[in-house]
Design an enzyme around this catalytic site. Structure first.
Site, PDB file in Angstrom:
ATOM      1  N   GLU A  13      -2.028  -8.864  -8.492  1.00  0.00           N
ATOM      2  CA  GLU A  13      -0.615  -8.495  -8.442  1.00  0.00           C
ATOM      3  C   GLU A  13       0.285  -9.712  -8.300  1.00  0.00           C
ATOM      4  O   GLU A  13       1.439  -9.603  -7.882  1.00  0.00           O
ATOM      5  CB  GLU A  13      -0.378  -7.507  -7.301  1.00  0.00           C
ATOM      6  CG  GLU A  13      -1.108  -6.187  -7.472  1.00  0.00           C
ATOM      7  CD  GLU A  13      -0.867  -5.234  -6.322  1.00  0.00           C
ATOM      8  OE1 GLU A  13       0.238  -4.673  -6.239  1.00  0.00           O
ATOM      9  OE2 GLU A  13      -1.780  -5.054  -5.494  1.00  0.00           O
ATOM     10  N   SER A 149      -0.845  -1.023  -6.799  1.00  0.00           N
ATOM     11  CA  SER A 149      -0.178  -0.880  -8.099  1.00  0.00           C
ATOM     12  C   SER A 149      -0.971  -0.049  -9.097  1.00  0.00           C
ATOM     13  O   SER A 149      -0.880  -0.250 -10.303  1.00  0.00           O
ATOM     14  CB  SER A 149       0.115  -2.265  -8.712  1.00  0.00           C
ATOM     15  OG  SER A 149       1.036  -2.963  -7.913  1.00  0.00           O
ATOM     16  N   TYR A 216       6.049  -1.177 -13.668  1.00  0.00           N
ATOM     17  CA  TYR A 216       6.748  -2.453 -13.744  1.00  0.00           C
ATOM     18  C   TYR A 216       7.401  -2.777 -15.071  1.00  0.00           C
ATOM     19  O   TYR A 216       8.062  -3.790 -15.196  1.00  0.00           O
ATOM     20  CB  TYR A 216       5.774  -3.580 -13.351  1.00  0.00           C
ATOM     21  CG  TYR A 216       5.265  -3.401 -11.947  1.00  0.00           C
ATOM     22  CD1 TYR A 216       6.135  -3.471 -10.856  1.00  0.00           C
ATOM     23  CD2 TYR A 216       3.933  -3.117 -11.692  1.00  0.00           C
ATOM     24  CE1 TYR A 216       5.683  -3.283  -9.566  1.00  0.00           C
ATOM     25  CE2 TYR A 216       3.462  -2.929 -10.402  1.00  0.00           C
ATOM     26  CZ  TYR A 216       4.348  -3.012  -9.350  1.00  0.00           C
ATOM     27  OH  TYR A 216       3.898  -2.816  -8.068  1.00  0.00           O
ATOM     28  N   ARG A 255       6.043   1.880   2.373  1.00  0.00           N
ATOM     29  CA  ARG A 255       6.341   2.978   1.450  1.00  0.00           C
ATOM     30  C   ARG A 255       5.161   3.930   1.420  1.00  0.00           C
ATOM     31  O   ARG A 255       4.007   3.504   1.305  1.00  0.00           O
ATOM     32  CB  ARG A 255       6.598   2.440   0.044  1.00  0.00           C
ATOM     33  CG  ARG A 255       7.212   3.518  -0.894  1.00  0.00           C
ATOM     34  CD  ARG A 255       7.227   3.082  -2.340  1.00  0.00           C
ATOM     35  NE  ARG A 255       5.900   3.160  -2.941  1.00  0.00           N
ATOM     36  CZ  ARG A 255       5.306   2.152  -3.576  1.00  0.00           C
ATOM     37  NH1 ARG A 255       5.889   0.972  -3.665  1.00  0.00           N
ATOM     38  NH2 ARG A 255       4.098   2.305  -4.102  1.00  0.00           N
ATOM     39  N   ASP A 257       3.368   7.082  -0.489  1.00  0.00           N
ATOM     40  CA  ASP A 257       3.289   7.798  -1.762  1.00  0.00           C
ATOM     41  C   ASP A 257       2.664   9.172  -1.530  1.00  0.00           C
ATOM     42  O   ASP A 257       1.627   9.278  -0.859  1.00  0.00           O
ATOM     43  CB  ASP A 257       2.454   7.014  -2.767  1.00  0.00           C
ATOM     44  CG  ASP A 257       3.101   5.692  -3.145  1.00  0.00           C
ATOM     45  OD1 ASP A 257       4.323   5.558  -2.959  1.00  0.00           O
ATOM     46  OD2 ASP A 257       2.386   4.791  -3.624  1.00  0.00           O
ATOM     47  N   GLU A 269      -1.270   7.513  -0.133  1.00  0.00           N
ATOM     48  CA  GLU A 269      -1.513   6.208   0.480  1.00  0.00           C
ATOM     49  C   GLU A 269      -0.217   5.685   1.093  1.00  0.00           C
ATOM     50  O   GLU A 269       0.872   6.199   0.823  1.00  0.00           O
ATOM     51  CB  GLU A 269      -2.043   5.211  -0.543  1.00  0.00           C
ATOM     52  CG  GLU A 269      -1.098   4.939  -1.695  1.00  0.00           C
ATOM     53  CD  GLU A 269      -1.697   3.978  -2.711  1.00  0.00           C
ATOM     54  OE1 GLU A 269      -1.735   2.763  -2.418  1.00  0.00           O
ATOM     55  OE2 GLU A 269      -2.133   4.446  -3.781  1.00  0.00           O
ATOM     56  N   ASN A 271       1.771   2.001   1.498  1.00  0.00           N
ATOM     57  CA  ASN A 271       1.850   0.626   1.020  1.00  0.00           C
ATOM     58  C   ASN A 271       2.496  -0.246   2.085  1.00  0.00           C
ATOM     59  O   ASN A 271       3.680  -0.086   2.403  1.00  0.00           O
ATOM     60  CB  ASN A 271       2.674   0.560  -0.273  1.00  0.00           C
ATOM     61  CG  ASN A 271       2.051   1.368  -1.386  1.00  0.00           C
ATOM     62  OD1 ASN A 271       1.265   0.864  -2.169  1.00  0.00           O
ATOM     63  ND2 ASN A 271       2.397   2.652  -1.452  1.00  0.00           N
ATOM     64  N   GLY A 275       6.640  -3.199  -3.306  1.00  0.00           N
ATOM     65  CA  GLY A 275       7.344  -4.086  -4.211  1.00  0.00           C
ATOM     66  C   GLY A 275       8.850  -4.074  -3.994  1.00  0.00           C
ATOM     67  O   GLY A 275       9.437  -3.092  -3.525  1.00  0.00           O
TER      68      GLY A 275
END
Length: 317
Positions: A13, A149, A216, A255, A257, A269, A271, A275
């Site tokens: 990443e 990601s 992205y 974050r 999800d 999950e 994070n 990002g």
């Protein structure tokens, strides 16, 4: 203040991290801080010792940045840093550990099974696949345990697709999990401090899955923030996200999800270092909450300076 921005590194990443880091650097510069840009490599500790920043903004994604490695080094050096601490990062990075922690805390997360490559190649774990498939059903999701990601994530519609999906996941990590697929709306809840920001809904345009490219490449995905949810749905989704954040010991920002299906929210999950690119979900949620990107960055640093170092807690100070 003098703020070191840790970015780049050697994970898969790296490119995303460089974009996150550059955007943070621009914001810090506009805020009047002195920026020390550090591409994480073998000289990271030496450069941190030489620059002696007042704080470190971690914009490293993937292994070394989200698994507690960089955080532990900053603890040793006594430099306050953004985002969750060492143990929370370790839990978040390993999806299997994270799911065990969430399930133990009563956080809804899809059923799963996991094994490592040794078990698969040397202990006959492949013979368990029919039982796993029967219990989880199809389609099922195959994931590497420690990647971000959506790298290495595969969807198996039937038994004939599982071996191929496992090989893809094993190419990213030596431990994989097979997870029950949840049909529904794909959502993300960013948490800043102890506050859940507005929910973002992710609607991929060209693919059925929110994969690396959809995350992205501008134009590949539609984002709706705030997501169109009923009051009860929004409360349930945000509540599940905050419970997951707390269960994994997160602090600063993260974050979460989720999928929202017929059974309610299911956490996929958490994070630890989400990002911060122009297509990332946390900045969108912050904007919907009335925070400019500069104010978001400033608040993240404020939270870093408020948190007690883990090293001090371990040492009993």
């Amino acid at each position: 203040m003098r703020v070191a921005v840790l970015k780049g590194g050697r994970s898969l990443e790296r490119g995303v991290s460089l974009r996150s880091g550059a955007r943070v650097e621009d914001a810090l510069d506009r805020l009047g801080h002195e920026v020390v840009a550090l591409d994480a490599g073998a000289d990271l500790v030496r450069r941190l010792e030489e620059s002696r920043p007042d704080a470190a903004f971690i914009a490293l994604h993937g292994p070394d940045g989200e698994d507690g490695t960089a955080q532990e080094l900053l603890e040793i050096l006594g430099i306050p840093y953004t985002g969750p601490g060492v143990m929370a990062c370790t839990r978040c990075m390993d999806k299997v550990i994270a799911k065990h922690e969430m399930r133990a805390a009563g956080v809804p997360t899809p059923d799963w099974f996991a094994f490592n490559e040794t078990a698969f190649r040397e202990l006959g774990a492949a013979e368990t696949l029919p039982a796993i498939e029967q219990r989880l059903g199809f389609p099922l999701v195959v994931k590497p345990a420690r990647q971000g990601s959506a790298l290495g994530v595969e969807f198996a519609a039937g038994a004939e697709r599982v071996p191929e999906a496992l090989l893809a996941a094993f190419s990213y990590d030596d431990r994989v999990l097979l997870e029950r697929y949840v049909s529904g709306r794909e959502l993300a809840v960013s948490v800043l401090g102890e506050e859940a920001l507005p929910v973002v809904e992710v609607i991929p345009r060209e693919t059925d899955a929110y994969d690396f490219a959809a995350r992205y490449e501008i134009g590949r995905t539609t984002f709706e923030c705030p997501a169109r949810l009923s009051e009860a749905e929004a409360e349930a989704v945000s509540g599940a996200a905050l419970d997951a954040y707390e269960a994994l010991g997160c602090a600063g920002f993260s974050r979460v999800d989720l999928m929202l299906g017929e059974e309610g929210p299911q956490v996929l999950e958490v994070n630890a270092v989400p990002g911060l690119t122009d297509t990332s979900l946390l900045p969108q949620a912050a904007e919907a909450a009335g925070l400019t990107f500069e104010r978001l960055v400033e608040r993240i640093i404020e939270l870093a300076l408020e948190r007690e170092p883990e090293a001090a807690i371990r040492d009993g100070e």
